[in-house]
Enzyme design. Structure first.
Site, PDB file in Angstrom:
ATOM      1  CG  ASP A   1      -8.306  -4.171  -3.011  1.00  0.00           C
ATOM      2  OD1 ASP A   1      -7.483  -3.251  -3.100  1.00  0.00           O
ATOM      3  OD2 ASP A   1      -9.540  -4.010  -3.067  1.00  0.00           O
TER       4      ASP A   1
ATOM      5  CG  HIS B   1      -2.062   0.936   1.124  1.00  0.00           C
ATOM      6  ND1 HIS B   1      -1.980   2.277   1.392  1.00  0.00           N
ATOM      7  CD2 HIS B   1      -3.325   0.711   0.698  1.00  0.00           C
ATOM      8  CE1 HIS B   1      -3.159   2.839   1.163  1.00  0.00           C
ATOM      9  NE2 HIS B   1      -3.996   1.914   0.742  1.00  0.00           N
TER      10      HIS B   1
END
Ligand code: SDX
Length: 428
Positions: free
Chosen positions: A361, A304
């Site tokens: 996700d 991320h």
């Protein structure tokens, strides 16, 4: 005296004010830099650049903190609903009972699509990706609801109109892609229950609404509702800064979300897991491919731009997965792969050195599969969740008196000045 930052350029010392946020994060205000020095800053991808002040969402990437208007994602996921969280993001406060009731009435009233919009779907090829359809349909709303005023009450209805209809648009894309009859929204169902019913109800086997699945969908959409200045929200702010109408601005956000490095990662995770499952790749082989810079394979769902520790949403998503899978008594072979991949990656030096952890996700696809959502609709599910965040950020940007039209600068690296070459003098 407030803090300043000093810069030495061409032998000249310059002082710039330091801005401090409500949680103590700091920024150097360089708005006068180019005017004073002719220099600009260089920060591809804006990883070190603040583009706005915002009071909507606070993230701490080092501590894995995520709060909407000061409320932790953990408490909202546990105690709130998606509609209530949408209200919180857009208005800044949790709704009173009356406000929530009024909001729900509007969401119900706005849920059907204009009948002429249904015709748009007929001309898409059956395999058309629903994200492309959704982006086009939201943009088309501008043609059906052209009256856009800046009267707050009217704009609040506009926000709810999009939030309500995006469900109907998404479910309609799915049903028509299957060649099945369209299921209309029902006034007696809640926001999430209506969506599931529009997706899965059938004249042969009426869809049985399950409270645990409705709760899981509320949590899924709460987890996706906002995430400060991510790629698609930045697209919304940039497009909105040109005073583009809200429907077209949100349509730009949907398109920006689609890519596999951003919202499209949930679909990419399941495609990756299915490939691992079908090709019989070992976890070891996967990690080796993910670490090989010459191999395009990425461990989707990992890493991320901001979180350099666990994405707090991933932890909650994992729990919801377990609840839904055990409720449905469903075993998903991909879940076992996800769990083995996670364990191996979290203990791998490459991933540890680069602070790569599961993001929102990584597990979301497993949950959506368990709920019967087809893979190509995963990013659509993300878009429905992120819509209140885009709206709240757009609203804040439009009201921000510091904001101007977004217009970054560049460092030119092209040819020096040269004269035109007539075609008969050009050589290969
Ligand atoms: C979302 O920004 C948001 O808030 C987004 C989001 C939201 O709610 O809006 O949280 C939603 O988009 C989540 C992210 C979903 N994307 C994926 O899961 C795709 C896989 N992850 C990546 O491609 C990557 O991690 C990004 C795109 C998320 C971040 O990319 P960066 O900024 O390039 O990552 P980084 O700078 O932290 O990378 C550091 C290193 C790099 O290697 P080096 O150049 O240092 O050698 O780690 C590598 C990267 O190549 N790396 C990965 C990796 N992610 C980063 N290597 C293998 N597999 C990965 N998944």
């Amino acid at each position: 005296m407030s803090e300043v930052a000093k810069l030495l350029i061409d032998g000249k010392e310059l002082t710039f004010p330091v801005i401090e946020g409500s949680q103590g994060e700091k920024a150097i205000d360089i708005r006068s830099l180019r005017q004073e020095t002719g220099y600009i800053t260089f920060d591809p991808g804006f990883g070190n650049t603040g583009t706005c002040r915002s009071s909507i969402t606070y993230m701490d990437g080092e501590k894995g903190i995520l709060r909407y208007r000061g409320f932790s994602i953990e408490q909202l996921a546990e105690q709130s609903t998606f509609v209530e969280t949408a209200f919180l993001l857009i208005t800044g406060e949790l709704p009173t009972r009356e406000e929530l009731t009024r909001t729900s009435v509007y969401l119900n009233d706005f849920s059907p699509l204009h009948e002429s919009m249904k015709a748009f779907y007929q001309n898409y090829p059956p395999k058309a990706h629903p994200m492309g359809i959704l982006s086009a349909m939201v943009n088309a709303m501008r043609s059906f609801y052209p009256e856009l005023t800046d009267i707050e009450e009217e704009m609040n209805k506009t926000y709810l109109r999009i939030i309500s209809k995006i469900r109907t648009m998404a479910a309609m894309a799915y049903r028509i892609s299957l060649g099945e009859r369209v299921v209309y929204p029902r006034p007696d169902l809640c926001y999430c229950g209506n969506f599931l019913n529009m997706m899965f109800d059938s004249a042969v086997v009426p869809y049985r609404l399950d409270d645990d699945l409705i709760r899981a969908l509320n949590v899924f959409w709460i987890l996706h509702a906002d995430h400060e200045q991510n790629c698609s929200t930045t697209a919304v702010r940039v497009v909105g800064s040109g005073k583009v109408n809200i429907y077209s601005t949100i349509s730009a956000g949907i398109s920006a979300l689609w890519g596999p490095l951003h919202g499209g990662a949930n679909q990419a995770v399941v495609n990756m897991l299915e490939k691992i499952h079908n090709k019989g790749f070992t976890v070891k082989e996967c990690l080796a491919k993910a670490k090989d810079r010459n191999d395009p394979f990425r461990l989707y769902g990992f890493g991320h731009r901001v979180y350099k520790t666990f994405d707090p949403r991933a932890k909650i998503m994992k729990k919801v997965c377990d609840v839904v899978l055990s409720k449905l008594k469903r075993k998903d072979p991909l879940l076992e792969i996800v769990q083995r991949l996670e364990e191996a990656a979290l203990n791998d030096s490459y991933f540890k050195e680069k602070n790569l952890y599961p993001n929102v996700d990584f597990y979301s696809g497993i949950l959506l599969r368990a709920m019967g959502i087809p893979t190509n609709m995963f990013t659509v599910m993300f878009a429905i969740g992120r819509l209140p965040g885009w709206i709240s950020q757009w609203k804040e940007d439009v009201a921000d008196t510091e904001m101007k039209i977004s217009r970054p600068r560049q460092i030119y690296s092209g040819k020096q000045k040269r004269d035109y070459i007539p075609i008969n003098k050009r050589t290969l």
